[in-house]
Design a protein around this motif. Sequence first.
Motif, short mmCIF file in Angstrom:
data_model
loop_
_atom_site.label_atom_id
_atom_site.label_comp_id
_atom_site.label_asym_id
_atom_site.label_seq_id
_atom_site.Cartn_x
_atom_site.Cartn_y
_atom_site.Cartn_z
N LYS A 38 -13.50 -21.91 70.37
CA LYS A 38 -13.82 -22.20 69.04
C LYS A 38 -12.26 -23.42 67.95
O LYS A 38 -11.85 -24.19 67.59
CB LYS A 38 -14.42 -22.04 67.89
N ARG A 39 -11.39 -23.05 68.58
CA ARG A 39 -9.77 -23.14 68.34
C ARG A 39 -9.15 -24.46 69.45
O ARG A 39 -8.54 -24.78 69.25
CB ARG A 39 -9.39 -21.95 67.99
N GLY A 40 -9.71 -24.51 70.73
CA GLY A 40 -9.71 -25.46 71.75
C GLY A 40 -8.33 -24.46 72.32
O GLY A 40 -7.74 -25.56 72.63
N VAL A 41 -8.50 -23.04 72.53
CA VAL A 41 -6.38 -22.95 72.47
C VAL A 41 -6.58 -22.81 74.14
O VAL A 41 -7.03 -22.49 75.30
CB VAL A 41 -6.81 -21.06 71.97
N ALA A 42 -4.77 -23.45 74.32
CA ALA A 42 -4.70 -23.79 75.72
C ALA A 42 -3.46 -23.60 76.02
O ALA A 42 -2.41 -23.25 74.71
CB ALA A 42 -5.41 -25.31 76.27
N MET A 43 -2.91 -24.07 77.55
CA MET A 43 -1.42 -23.06 77.50
C MET A 43 -1.36 -25.36 78.41
O MET A 43 -2.16 -25.97 79.73
CB MET A 43 -1.77 -22.47 77.98
N ILE A 44 -0.32 -25.59 77.85
CA ILE A 44 0.38 -26.72 78.10
C ILE A 44 1.48 -27.25 78.93
O ILE A 44 2.89 -26.41 78.72
CB ILE A 44 0.37 -27.90 77.32
N CYS A 45 1.83 -27.16 80.25
CA CYS A 45 2.74 -27.43 80.65
C CYS A 45 4.07 -28.25 79.93
O CYS A 45 5.19 -28.06 79.97
CB CYS A 45 2.91 -28.01 82.23
N ALA A 46 3.72 -29.56 79.37
CA ALA A 46 4.63 -30.47 78.89
C ALA A 46 4.18 -31.02 78.07
O ALA A 46 2.88 -31.49 77.03
CB ALA A 46 4.84 -31.53 80.05
N LEU A 47 5.14 -30.85 76.86
CA LEU A 47 4.60 -31.64 75.64
C LEU A 47 4.44 -33.13 75.44
O LEU A 47 5.29 -33.82 76.49
CB LEU A 47 5.21 -30.74 73.69
N ASP A 48 4.21 -34.32 74.51
CA ASP A 48 4.80 -35.08 74.16
C ASP A 48 5.32 -35.92 72.84
O ASP A 48 5.65 -37.23 73.10
CB ASP A 48 3.16 -35.95 74.02
N TYR A 49 6.88 -34.96 73.38
CA TYR A 49 7.80 -35.49 72.34
C TYR A 49 8.51 -34.52 73.26
O TYR A 49 9.25 -33.56 74.44
CB TYR A 49 7.60 -34.81 71.22
N ILE B 213 7.61 -23.04 85.61
CA ILE B 213 6.31 -23.54 86.74
C ILE B 213 6.39 -25.78 85.88
O ILE B 213 5.33 -25.87 86.27
CB ILE B 213 4.85 -23.11 86.27
N SER B 214 6.39 -25.72 84.87
CA SER B 214 6.37 -26.80 84.01
C SER B 214 7.70 -28.32 84.84
O SER B 214 7.56 -29.34 84.71
CB SER B 214 6.81 -27.24 82.54
N GLY B 215 8.58 -27.17 85.85
CA GLY B 215 9.07 -27.85 86.76
C GLY B 215 8.48 -28.82 87.69
O GLY B 215 9.21 -29.42 88.31
#
Length: 211
Positions: free
Chosen positions: A200-211, A60-62
């Motif tokens: 409170k922990r700000g939990v989320a899912m990310i498709c692409a990181l910044d590195y 899905i990140s693609g």
Amino acid sequence: MSEPLEKMFNSLYINEVPTLWSSKAYPSLKPLASWIEDLLARTKFIQLWIDQGVPTVFWISGFFFPQAFLTGTLQNYARKEVISIDTITFDFKVLKEHYEDIKQRPVDGCYIRGLYVEGARWDYNTEKLGESRPKELYTDMATMWLVPAGNRSPPTSGVYNCPIYKTLTRAGTLSTTGHSTNYVISVEVPTDKEQKHWVKRGVAMICALDY
């Protein structure tokens, strides 16, 4: 040398994606070298789809615009069952199998991979959302099955409604849906804690990181 070309040269020099490219591309926070690797991986994913047919598990990140893919999945189910797409939502199941071990596509819906969890981790032993380990900012999420279901009532407990974002930036221009353009969808992840614990922990899912 024109001003746009000079800016592009300066960006290449400092390992930054030139604005000329990023303005036409998908959202990304990666430096240039990682961005090129990611771009090649995306084109390879699409090329394999063309050469070998529909994938068993979708990266899905693609996708340039993941929301369109998810809408298309719902439309396919709506046509199959001859029901209104407005009455269909996704049910979510987290799979035990690694995506490479899955050999057949589901009857309905789709399998997705390629997500990262920020602020928590998926515990394969308990099959629930768990606390992050020390010094772990992001962890790989297990393969998920998005199951279309008509007139479904979302569960009121036992799950965390985890938002998915394209990048680590949890902001952007609001679209007609009322969500940030960086927002994709919220998925229901099994948990034995209350919603506010993960909020409170700000939990989320990310498709692409910044590195």
